[in-house]
Design a protein around this motif. Structure first.
Motif, PDB file in Angstrom:
ATOM      1  N   GLN A 164      -7.171   7.055  -8.708  1.00 49.64           N
ATOM      2  CA  GLN A 164      -6.666   6.971  -7.331  1.00 49.64           C
ATOM      3  C   GLN A 164      -7.691   6.306  -6.415  1.00 49.64           C
ATOM      4  OE1 GLN A 164      -5.629  11.043  -6.475  1.00 49.64           O
ATOM      5  NE2 GLN A 164      -3.546  10.819  -7.276  1.00 49.64           N
ATOM      6  N   GLN A 212       3.706   1.514  -1.348  1.00 51.49           N
ATOM      7  CA  GLN A 212       4.322   1.604  -2.669  1.00 51.49           C
ATOM      8  C   GLN A 212       3.371   2.175  -3.709  1.00 51.49           C
ATOM      9  OE1 GLN A 212       5.869  -2.164  -3.986  1.00 51.49           O
ATOM     10  NE2 GLN A 212       6.486  -1.385  -5.999  1.00 51.49           N
ATOM     11  N   THR A 213       2.080   2.103  -3.430  1.00 48.26           N
ATOM     12  CA  THR A 213       1.085   2.550  -4.422  1.00 48.26           C
ATOM     13  C   THR A 213       0.216   3.679  -3.869  1.00 48.26           C
ATOM     14  OG1 THR A 213      -0.374   0.759  -3.668  1.00 48.26           O
ATOM     15  CG2 THR A 213       1.026   0.305  -5.565  1.00 48.26           C
ATOM     16  N   LEU A 225       4.300   5.330 -10.394  1.00 45.97           N
ATOM     17  CA  LEU A 225       3.117   4.515 -10.649  1.00 45.97           C
ATOM     18  C   LEU A 225       3.345   3.554 -11.805  1.00 45.97           C
ATOM     19  CD1 LEU A 225       0.389   7.279 -10.223  1.00 45.97           C
ATOM     20  CD2 LEU A 225       0.691   5.280  -8.756  1.00 45.97           C
ATOM     21  N   PRO A 263      -4.879  -1.873  -4.457  1.00 46.34           N
ATOM     22  CA  PRO A 263      -3.586  -1.199  -4.640  1.00 46.34           C
ATOM     23  C   PRO A 263      -2.575  -1.961  -5.475  1.00 46.34           C
ATOM     24  CG  PRO A 263      -3.747  -2.139  -2.440  1.00 46.34           C
ATOM     25  CD  PRO A 263      -5.090  -2.323  -3.075  1.00 46.34           C
ATOM     26  N   THR A 264      -2.867  -3.203  -5.858  1.00 44.43           N
ATOM     27  CA  THR A 264      -1.871  -4.002  -6.583  1.00 44.43           C
ATOM     28  C   THR A 264      -2.272  -4.295  -8.020  1.00 44.43           C
ATOM     29  OG1 THR A 264      -2.882  -6.061  -5.781  1.00 44.43           O
ATOM     30  CG2 THR A 264      -1.108  -5.126  -4.445  1.00 44.43           C
ATOM     31  N   ILE A 298      -7.321   2.672  -6.991  1.00 48.28           N
ATOM     32  CA  ILE A 298      -6.097   2.126  -6.391  1.00 48.28           C
ATOM     33  C   ILE A 298      -6.251   1.992  -4.879  1.00 48.28           C
ATOM     34  CG2 ILE A 298      -3.639   2.601  -6.002  1.00 48.28           C
ATOM     35  CD1 ILE A 298      -3.628   3.952  -8.757  1.00 48.28           C
ATOM     36  N   ALA A 332       5.559   0.802 -10.551  1.00 45.10           N
ATOM     37  CA  ALA A 332       4.811  -0.083  -9.659  1.00 45.10           C
ATOM     38  C   ALA A 332       3.938  -1.043 -10.450  1.00 45.10           C
ATOM     39  CB  ALA A 332       3.955   0.743  -8.697  1.00 45.10           C
ATOM     40  N   GLY A 333       3.374  -0.563 -11.562  1.00 47.84           N
ATOM     41  CA  GLY A 333       2.572  -1.446 -12.408  1.00 47.84           C
ATOM     42  C   GLY A 333       3.375  -2.620 -12.914  1.00 47.84           C
ATOM     43  N   ARG A 350       0.828  -1.205   0.000  1.00 42.95           N
ATOM     44  CA  ARG A 350       0.000   0.000   0.000  1.00 42.95           C
ATOM     45  C   ARG A 350       0.868   1.263   0.000  1.00 42.95           C
ATOM     46  NH1 ARG A 350      -5.338  -0.222   0.453  1.00 42.95           N
ATOM     47  NH2 ARG A 350      -6.307  -2.219   0.935  1.00 42.95           N
ATOM     48  N   LEU A 391      -2.671   1.111 -11.965  1.00 42.72           N
ATOM     49  CA  LEU A 391      -1.520   1.930 -11.587  1.00 42.72           C
ATOM     50  C   LEU A 391      -0.953   2.674 -12.791  1.00 42.72           C
ATOM     51  CD1 LEU A 391       0.187  -0.659  -9.217  1.00 42.72           C
ATOM     52  CD2 LEU A 391      -0.789   1.521  -8.515  1.00 42.72           C
ATOM     53  N   GLN A 392      -0.836   1.978 -13.907  1.00 39.09           N
ATOM     54  CA  GLN A 392      -0.247   2.637 -15.074  1.00 39.09           C
ATOM     55  C   GLN A 392      -1.194   3.654 -15.693  1.00 39.09           C
ATOM     56  OE1 GLN A 392       1.560  -0.150 -17.821  1.00 39.09           O
ATOM     57  NE2 GLN A 392       3.358  -0.246 -16.497  1.00 39.09           N
TER      58      GLN A 392
END
Length: 816
Positions: free
Chosen positions: A594, A124-125, A627, A601-602, A597, A630-631, A122, A607-608
């Protein structure tokens, strides 16, 4: 509007049924009759509604379960009526508490202690744009709510079944109806499989790669249902067997046919055979294995617990049924079963990354990060890609192993609580069953336990317990085990069950708890259905700036309406974000992404998308880059994510970083080489810069050679193809096009010796590829080395008798 209608119906129901029921004390027992009728409708509806996996079907499961339980609670309110204690109640409450606990936002320091990896993901995102210090342990909030709803429906079914089956007459009636229904459904499914191949219930189409059988889209899930019902039906077949007749042979035969239970007995025999046959016809290997386990388990316990004098007639009946099953399967064809199980050996030997074995290995890696409380029930689909070692083009929805998925989503806590429930269940059942001498109680209990044994085995290789209808029947079988061992079937014996009775003060408490839980459950399931109704026409639509304005507006309206009805489903937030992004409202798009997410969150795609929106909305390159990265991190085996990240890096001018990301994507899946080349060209890279990004894989070099054809860099083709052939030396099975393209290039230059040398390298790597052999033979013909060409053409004809060009050339050369 749909929710208002449901609320109105519910309030009217409470006023017209619930309140008057208290006043009249239900003297005629209308409430218990309504409860039983609704419960039977529930059991019959669940599998027929395509396994009840769709939102509308789940709503009716929740509605029917709640109504049946409500009718029974109204019936129990007078002091002379009982509500029985539920075996395993405490573990079930603890499981419910675990499901709720995973969804409660916890302080950051507590999350760090209980599930540090969940907190890390969480941060991380969501932590990139939100400062809140409270996080739930679950990494998929909506998935957790849905699993909680499923648990409540099954919990209600279990509680309700235990209460209703405490009456011996109702027990026999419900179980017999269910057994006959199983036989009828099996017959229907067999006929459907014979006359249709791509339809469910004769009228509904299925996805392209589905394997439908009966009312289920997946044959394994149909087999899971039947393997649970089969042993119960087999037990009833033994119980309804006409009593032995005395007298002459003619009198015995006449007495057998005149027995009151003769017709029911014949239907049960036929139903047992049809159920078993339908499982074999479904070609579900796990289902066939589970069915065989249930049959062996049933007969073994039967032989062990029954004296020889009592089991002789039943043994003969079992042999007849087994012979009928073998005969029916022989009619279906053992060769198809042999072929189906023959595929298993190849799958085990190949052990492909996408196989169940690979999922188990990767799942154990995931378990190390979520050992105690898991990643959250319902989160497997969105968390597992982080650990999956196979290049995947679609999400893996389930682990194809219910035990593994339970371990990953609930951790050791969830696994132990479910184990504790079954420990309580079987311990109390065994203690009570030792006192019983009634054959009906013993046989039905044995049949129910055998059904559980079948699904326990099948769950090792499939996800039957994530199919709503099968989960409901699983909970019913648990109740059947309890009730068969506790219910007394002789009407003159009181009390009618060995179950202990709850105190009178408990009944109002149960009623209050029912309303507290059932109303939100009904609202959630109704909202889920309504949201699906609004969003379904647009789910497969890829909206962009080129999409018509009216379509975009309808898309946005549907997304907003669906988000209001099902506010915890992240997909609807993403749809709203896509609509805003297509209209270049980047700030609104970023806000919607957002919100998605925060819920999941994963999820790499979310994310992208948020990364692109952040870049265009605020020109926040650092946030967008984080972001995007992270994706990739949360789905490292999906090449398209590397492509999107590289496209972003090229847009912001980070060419070196983009080439590094592209190299990783090419190493992951060389077959996506053209996609990466297009991205680099769109990002402004020259062919020389693309050449510098090539990886040591022959297909990448070969694709680049075709990519630069008919361009100003066509002169590089030979060099690139030579590089492709050199790279192929280290590969086990390179593409034959690598050798063919370079050989034909040499042949066009009249350099047949070089062409032959390249083709020989290809034949050494791929000795049975007829395309390479044919091209090599043609090159020998060009050099007039006829005998070698003839040898190669003969080899081609042996490998592929239908290769017409080789046969024609062979005839022409041998006729000279």
């Amino acid at each position: 509007m749909c929710l208002d209608f449901c609320s109105y119906v519910f309030l009217r129901l409470c006023w017209c049924v619930f309140v008057p029921g208290f006043r009249r004390n239900d003297e005629k027992g209308l409430m218990i009759k309504a409860s039983r009728a609704t419960f039977i409708v529930l059991l019959l509806f669940a599998p027929v509604a395509f396994g009840s996996v769709e939102p509308w079907a789940f709503f009716f499961l929740a509605l029917l379960t709640g109504l049946s339980l409500l009718f029974y609670l109204v019936h129990c309110q007078p002091s002379d009526r009982y509500f029985y204690r539920i075996p395993g109640f405490i573990p079930l409450v603890l499981i419910f508490s675990l499901l709720v606990f995973q969804l409660i936002p916890l302080p950051e320091f507590l999350s760090a202690v209980l599930s540090p990896r969940s907190l890390s993901f969480r941060q991380q995102t969501v932590g990139l744009f939100a400062d809140t210090a409270f996080w739930p342990l679950s990494l998929d909030v909506r998935g957790g709510i849905y699993e909680l709803s499923r648990f409540l429906v099954c919990f209600g079914c279990y509680v309700l079944a235990v209460q209703l089956l405490a009456d011996g007459k109702a027990f026999k009636r419900i179980v017999l109806i269910l057994a006959l229904f199983g036989g009828a459904l099996a017959l229907y499914s067999i006929l459907q499989s014979i006359f249709t191949v791509d339809r469910v219930l004769w009228f509904r189409g299925v996805p392209e790669n589905a394997n439908p059988f009966g009312p289920y889209v997946n044959r394994n899930h149909y087999a899971g249902l039947m393997e649970m019902l089969f042993p119960v039906t087999l037990a009833l077949t033994f119980l309804y067997r006409p009593a032995p007749q005395f007298g002459t042979r003619r009198e015995k035969i006449i007495g057998f046919f005149e027995d009151d239970d003769f017709l029911v007995f014949i239907l049960l025999c036929l139903g047992s055979v049809l159920m078993a046959l339908s499982v074999f016809m479904s070609l579900s290997r796990g289902g066939i294995f589970g069915l065989c386990v249930s049959l062996v388990f049933f007969m073994s316990i039967f032989a062990w617990t029954t004296s020889p004098s009592r089991r002789s007639g039943k043994t003969r009946l079992a042999v007849v049924i087994l012979f009928a099953i073998v005969l029916a399967v022989s009619w279906f064809g053992w060769d198809r079963l042999d072929q189906r199980f023959g595929e298993l050996e190849g799958e085990i030997i190949a052990a492909s990354p996408a196989s169940r074995i690979s999922i188990v290995k990767d799942g154990l890696n995931m378990f190390r990060d979520f050992p105690v409380f898991g990643a959250g029930f319902g989160s497997f689909r969105n968390v597992f890609p982080r650990y999956h070692s196979a290049a995947s083009f679609h999400l893996v929805d389930h682990a194809h192993n219910d035990y593994l998925e339970l371990l990953l989503e609930g951790g050791v806590s969830g696994m132990l609580l479910f184990a504790l429930f079954f420990l309580f269940l079987f311990k109390q059942t065994l203690v009570t069953l030792k006192k019983r001498v009634e054959p009906y109680a013993v046989f039905v209990c044995l049949g129910a336990v055998s059904g559980l044994a079948a699904i326990f085995c099948h769950s090792l290789v499939d996800f039957n317990l994530h199919i709503n209808a099968n989960t409901l029947y699983f909970s019913f079988l648990c109740a059947l085990v309890v009730s068969a061992s506790h219910t007394r079937f002789r009407s003159h014996i009181t009390p009618g069950t060995y179950l202990s009775v709850c105190r009178q003060k408990t009944k109002p408490v149960v009623l209050v708890i029912f309303f507290v839980l059932w109303i939100p459950l009904l609202v959630f399931s109704a909202g889920q259905w309504a949201a699906d109704y609004y969003s379904d026409p647009f789910m497969d639509l890829n909206i962009s700036g080129q999409t018509d304005l009216d379509v975009r507006q309808n898309f946005a309206s549907a997304a907003q309406q669906a988000s209001r009805l099902d506010p915890f489903k992240a997909v609807y937030r993403v749809m709203a974000g896509d609509a805003a992004y297509a209209s270049k409202d980047y700030a609104d798009a970023l806000q919607a992404y957002q919100q998605a997410i925060r819920l999941v969150p994963t999820r790499a795609e979310f994310l992208q998308r948020a990364g692109w929106a952040a870049y265009f909305a605020n020109n926040d390159i650092d946030l967008a880059d984080a972001l995007m990265a992270a994706g990739v991190d949360f789905y490292p085996e999906k090449p398209e994510l590397y492509g999107r990240y590289a496209a972003f890096l090229l847009t912001v001018g980070q060419h070196a970083a983009a080439r590094e990301v592209i190299r990783k994507g090419l190493d992951l899946d060389p077959q996506k080489a053209k996609m990466f080349f297009d991205i680099m060209r769109a990002g402004g890279l020259s062919y020389t810069e693309i050449y510098a990004a090539l990886t040591d894989h022959s297909y990448v070099w070969y694709t680049f050679a075709t990519y630069i054809r008919n361009t100003d860099y066509d002169y590089m083709t030979r060099e690139v193809l030579v590089g492709a052939v050199n790279a192929a030396k280290l590969e086990e099975s390179p593409s034959p096009g690598v050798y063919l393209t370079l050989a034909r290039l040499f042949a066009r230059e009249k350099n047949h010796d070089e062409a032959i040398a390249v083709l020989k390298k290809g034949v050494d790597k791929l000795p049975e590829n007829v395309g390479l052999l044919y091209e090599l033979a043609r090159q020998y013909e060009m050099l007039q080395i006829t005998y070698k060409a003839v040898e190669l053409y003969k080899k081609i004809v042996l490998l592929n008798p239908g290769y017409g060009r080789a046969e024609q050339r062979l005839r022409e050369l041998t006729s000279l």
